[in-house]
Scaffold this motif. Structure first.
Motif, short mmCIF file in Angstrom:
data_model
loop_
_atom_site.label_atom_id
_atom_site.label_comp_id
_atom_site.label_asym_id
_atom_site.label_seq_id
_atom_site.Cartn_x
_atom_site.Cartn_y
_atom_site.Cartn_z
N SER A 147 31.41 -1.15 -7.21
CA SER A 147 31.57 -1.78 -5.90
C SER A 147 30.79 -0.99 -4.85
O SER A 147 30.41 0.16 -5.07
CB SER A 147 33.05 -1.81 -5.52
OG SER A 147 33.59 -0.48 -5.53
N GLY A 148 30.56 -1.63 -3.69
CA GLY A 148 30.01 -0.89 -2.57
C GLY A 148 28.79 -1.50 -1.91
O GLY A 148 28.49 -2.68 -2.06
N ILE A 149 28.04 -0.65 -1.18
CA ILE A 149 27.05 -1.09 -0.20
C ILE A 149 25.65 -1.24 -0.80
O ILE A 149 25.18 -0.39 -1.54
CB ILE A 149 26.98 -0.10 0.98
CG1 ILE A 149 28.37 0.11 1.60
CG2 ILE A 149 26.01 -0.59 2.03
CD1 ILE A 149 28.38 1.11 2.73
N LEU A 150 25.00 -2.33 -0.42
CA LEU A 150 23.60 -2.60 -0.74
C LEU A 150 22.87 -3.01 0.55
O LEU A 150 23.44 -3.70 1.39
CB LEU A 150 23.48 -3.76 -1.72
CG LEU A 150 23.70 -3.53 -3.21
CD1 LEU A 150 23.74 -4.87 -3.91
CD2 LEU A 150 22.60 -2.67 -3.78
N VAL A 151 21.60 -2.63 0.65
CA VAL A 151 20.78 -3.14 1.74
C VAL A 151 19.76 -4.12 1.17
O VAL A 151 19.23 -3.92 0.07
CB VAL A 151 20.07 -2.01 2.51
CG1 VAL A 151 19.10 -1.23 1.64
CG2 VAL A 151 19.36 -2.57 3.75
N VAL A 152 19.50 -5.18 1.92
CA VAL A 152 18.56 -6.23 1.50
C VAL A 152 17.50 -6.37 2.59
O VAL A 152 17.84 -6.48 3.77
CB VAL A 152 19.30 -7.57 1.32
CG1 VAL A 152 18.34 -8.65 0.86
CG2 VAL A 152 20.47 -7.41 0.35
N ALA A 153 16.23 -6.34 2.19
CA ALA A 153 15.15 -6.56 3.15
C ALA A 153 15.03 -8.04 3.45
O ALA A 153 15.14 -8.88 2.56
CB ALA A 153 13.83 -6.03 2.59
N HIS A 186 10.74 -4.77 3.77
CA HIS A 186 10.77 -4.46 2.34
C HIS A 186 9.89 -3.25 2.04
O HIS A 186 10.30 -2.30 1.35
CB HIS A 186 10.31 -5.68 1.54
CG HIS A 186 10.42 -5.54 0.06
ND1 HIS A 186 9.48 -4.87 -0.68
CD2 HIS A 186 11.37 -5.96 -0.81
CE1 HIS A 186 9.84 -4.90 -1.96
NE2 HIS A 186 10.98 -5.56 -2.06
N THR A 187 8.67 -3.27 2.58
CA THR A 187 7.74 -2.16 2.35
C THR A 187 8.31 -0.85 2.87
O THR A 187 8.27 0.17 2.19
CB THR A 187 6.39 -2.46 3.01
OG1 THR A 187 5.86 -3.68 2.47
CG2 THR A 187 5.40 -1.33 2.78
N SER A 188 8.85 -0.86 4.07
CA SER A 188 9.43 0.35 4.67
C SER A 188 10.59 0.89 3.85
O SER A 188 10.67 2.09 3.57
CB SER A 188 9.90 0.05 6.10
OG SER A 188 10.65 1.14 6.62
N SER A 237 0.85 -1.19 0.00
CA SER A 237 0.00 0.00 0.00
C SER A 237 0.88 1.23 0.00
O SER A 237 1.98 1.23 0.57
CB SER A 237 -0.92 0.00 1.22
OG SER A 237 -0.16 -0.02 2.43
N THR A 238 0.40 2.26 -0.67
CA THR A 238 1.14 3.52 -0.72
C THR A 238 0.17 4.60 -1.17
O THR A 238 -1.02 4.35 -1.38
CB THR A 238 2.35 3.43 -1.68
OG1 THR A 238 3.15 4.60 -1.55
CG2 THR A 238 1.91 3.28 -3.12
#
Length: 319
Positions: A142-148, A154-156, A7-8
């Motif tokens: 190269s570098g940083i990734l965030v994974v839910a 994931h939604t946030s 939802s959004t």
């Protein structure tokens, strides 16, 4: 089958857009064809009412999607040495990706990707869109990734990304001596002719990159680039657009520039640098459940640092 429940709100700046186009922008994890099918099948509600894909939105509408999302491919977990975890808890995993590592399996890279390594480490990611990957980094960046790690996370994180609330800073080595920093505010989309490339186009999606000078060399500059938006190849395209292409970029880099009378070692290093000199150095976000700001930073990789050292030495030798 994976349950999709999102939802959004439609942002005000999307007023006048077709519903299917707005959803494709708001939910980039799903193809436009998939979203259009959900609209047609009645799985999308706009202010609690079904609409057609071609119907226009005004901005401010509440969107809810409740659907069954078929997995388009089966991704398998693999025990690979490429997974470098900076931080993890029950909601997120933050990783440092090496240059040369592909993020998602796909044509030409069916396995041995970051997603395969993540699924081996955290099998529950298979239940999330794109295995929890929120944002992408090109193979040779190269570098940083965030994974839910969960659907609420994931939604946030997707909402933060859409609201431009992520802090994403990169270091890059560009061709040309910049006088000062600045901002590139230039819309982007697929190149009108070369469809595998991105380009600055008049009617593209909004794209904003801020940059500042960190160190000047004789014919190159080390900069810090800060993403306000996150379009595909954004930094690479924007800096090329303002005539400061990234060193080594095989797609947008232009011709090689070597400082006159430079050392053979520097000349060789520039010739052999075959990837875009781009590193996702810093990532900041609001933790999806702890509601506190968190930030990570990783040092520049060895190949870029070696080139910076040689460029710095070249300046000393010619002053």
């Amino acid at each position: 089958m994976v349950n999709a429940h999102f939802s959004t709100k439609i942002p005000e700046e999307m007023s006048g857009w077709r519903l299917d186009k707005a959803l494709a922008e708001l939910f980039p994890d799903y193809s436009r064809a998939r979203l259009q099918k959900w609209i047609k099948d009645g799985f999308v509600r706009v202010n609690a009412m079904p609409l057609r894909g071609k119907d226009k939105v005004q901005g401010g509408e509440d969107i809810e999607i409740i659907a069954q999302a078929e997995e388009e491919v089966t991704w398998e977990g693999q025990d690979l040495p490429i997974l470098k975890i900076l931080y993890e808890d029950k909601d997120i995993i933050v990783v440092n990706k090496d240059a040369g590592v592909v993020v998602h399996p796909g044509a030409g890279n069916p396995d041995k990707t970051l997603v395969n390594a993540l699924l081996n480490h955290a099998p529950e990611l298979a239940q999330l869109p794109r295995a929890g990957i929120i944002h992408r980094i090109d193979k040779d960046t190269s570098g940083i990734l965030v994974v839910a790690r969960s659907l609420p996370a994931h939604t946030s994180l997707v909402e933060q990304l859409q609201a431009r609330e992520f802090k994403r800073e990169y270091q890059a080595i560009v061709t040309g001596m910049m006088v000062a920093g600045g901002t590139v505010d230039a819309p982007m989309d697929r190149h009108p002719v070369h469809r595998t490339k991105m380009a600055v186009v008049a009617h593209g999606k909004p794209a904003v990159t801020h940059y500042r000078v960190m160190q000047r060399f004789r014919v190159h500059t080390l900069i810090r680039a800060i993403l306000e938006t996150g379009r595909t190849h954004q930094i690479r395209v924007h800096l090329s657009h303002v005539h400061y292409p990234l060193v080594g970029d095989p797609v947008y880099g232009g011709r090689l520039h070597i400082p006159p009378a430079s050392s053979p070692e520097l000349q060789e290093a520039l010739r052999q640098f075959k990837r875009q000199a781009l590193h996702a150095e810093k990532l900041g976000l609001i933790h999806p459940t702890q509601d506190e700001y968190m930030e990570w930073q990783v040092p520049i990789p060895a190949d870029m640092q070696h080139l910076i050292n040689l460029l710095s030495q070249d300046v000393k030798e010619h002053t």
